[in-house]
Enzyme design. Structure first.
Site, short mmCIF file in Angstrom:
data_model
loop_
_atom_site.label_atom_id
_atom_site.label_comp_id
_atom_site.label_asym_id
_atom_site.label_seq_id
_atom_site.Cartn_x
_atom_site.Cartn_y
_atom_site.Cartn_z
N ARG A 61 0.83 -1.22 0.00
CA ARG A 61 0.00 0.00 0.00
C ARG A 61 0.85 1.26 0.00
O ARG A 61 0.39 2.32 -0.44
CB ARG A 61 -0.98 -0.04 1.18
N GLU A 98 2.99 -6.45 13.51
CA GLU A 98 1.88 -6.62 14.46
C GLU A 98 1.35 -8.05 14.41
O GLU A 98 0.96 -8.60 15.41
CB GLU A 98 0.78 -5.61 14.14
P1 AMP Z 1 4.19 -2.48 11.71
O1 AMP Z 1 5.45 -3.05 11.11
O2 AMP Z 1 3.72 -3.23 12.90
O3 AMP Z 1 4.32 -0.99 11.97
O4 AMP Z 1 3.04 -2.70 10.64
C1 AMP Z 1 2.92 -1.88 9.56
C2 AMP Z 1 2.57 -2.62 8.31
O5 AMP Z 1 1.58 -3.61 8.52
C3 AMP Z 1 2.01 -1.67 7.27
O6 AMP Z 1 2.49 -2.06 5.99
C4 AMP Z 1 0.52 -1.84 7.39
O7 AMP Z 1 -0.09 -1.81 6.14
C5 AMP Z 1 0.32 -3.20 8.04
N1 AMP Z 1 -0.58 -3.15 9.19
C6 AMP Z 1 -0.23 -3.42 10.49
N2 AMP Z 1 -1.27 -3.32 11.30
C7 AMP Z 1 -2.32 -2.96 10.54
C8 AMP Z 1 -3.69 -2.68 10.82
N3 AMP Z 1 -4.20 -2.73 12.05
N4 AMP Z 1 -4.48 -2.30 9.78
C9 AMP Z 1 -3.97 -2.24 8.52
N5 AMP Z 1 -2.71 -2.51 8.20
C10 AMP Z 1 -1.88 -2.86 9.20
#
Ligand code: AMP
Length: 175
Positions: A61, A98
């Site tokens: 995205r 996450e």
């Molecule tokens: P992080 O590495 O935990 O900061 O996760 C970020 C990545 O995971 C991004 O590319 C987001 O698109 C995706 N992502 C993580 N959590 C979510 C969520 N709750 N909703 C949508 N996309 C998420």
């Protein structure tokens, strides 16, 4: 269109892709002509006068935001992708996110030494994805001026993770 209106277009999808995760779905923003333009303009307005030389988008995205923003800024777009997608000589970083873990890759010509870049993705959660991307850019000699996300999940440590790396965060929408 205001940031509030963009925020209202973001759809909450509970328990995707795993139980307990509230997924922030930006497809309604992308599908709305005014929403898409407004989203792009927020980043363009932010970065227009910061001496940025390249936009780096995070799969997938981040590509959808990064490409139109780069065009509007008159810049090129660099890609950081999930492992196994990029064909040329590359470096990689593994990281936790996450939900689960993953590996990101960058081709060795992603940035020039000293190139001033912004990194963009749709959402900042734990910060693992962005941290791995900043590490890739830095390993190749680039300077990350800022990381931009349409959405920040304020109850997760992403902003702190990037702050600890000395990287400013721009996130117009926080939940
Ligand atoms: P992080 O590495 O935990 O900061 O996760 C970020 C990545 O995971 C991004 O590319 C987001 O698109 C995706 N992502 C993580 N959590 C979510 C969520 N709750 N909703 C949508 N996309 C998420």
């Amino acid at each position: 269109m205001s940031i509030d209106t963009i925020q209202k277009l973001i759809r909450d999808v509970p328990d995707f892709p795993k139980p307990g995760i509230l997924f922030k779905d930006i497809t309604p923003v992308l599908q709305d002509a005014d929403g898409l333009r407004a989203m792009v303009e927020i980043f363009v307005g932010r970065w227009r006068d910061m001496g940025i030389e390249k936009v780096v988008g995070i799969e997938s995205r981040g590509f959808l935001i990064g490409a139109p923003v780069a065009v509007e800024l008159g810049l090129g777009l660099g890609l950081v992708r999930k492992a196994g997608k990029l064909p040329f000589e590359r470096i990689q970083r593994s990281y936790d996110l996450e939900y689960g873990s993953a590996t990101l890759e960058a081709q060795v010509d992603l940035v020039r030494k000293g190139e001033r870049v912004v990194v963009v993705d749709d959402l900042l959660a734990t910060g693992g994805t962005a941290r791995a991307t900043v590490e890739l850019v830095r390993e190749l000699g680039g300077e990350v001026v800022e990381c931009g996300f349409l959405i920040e999940l304020g109850f997760l440590p992403g902003r702190q993770v990037l702050d600890d790396m000395g990287v400013p965060v721009f996130a117009p929408i926080a939940f």
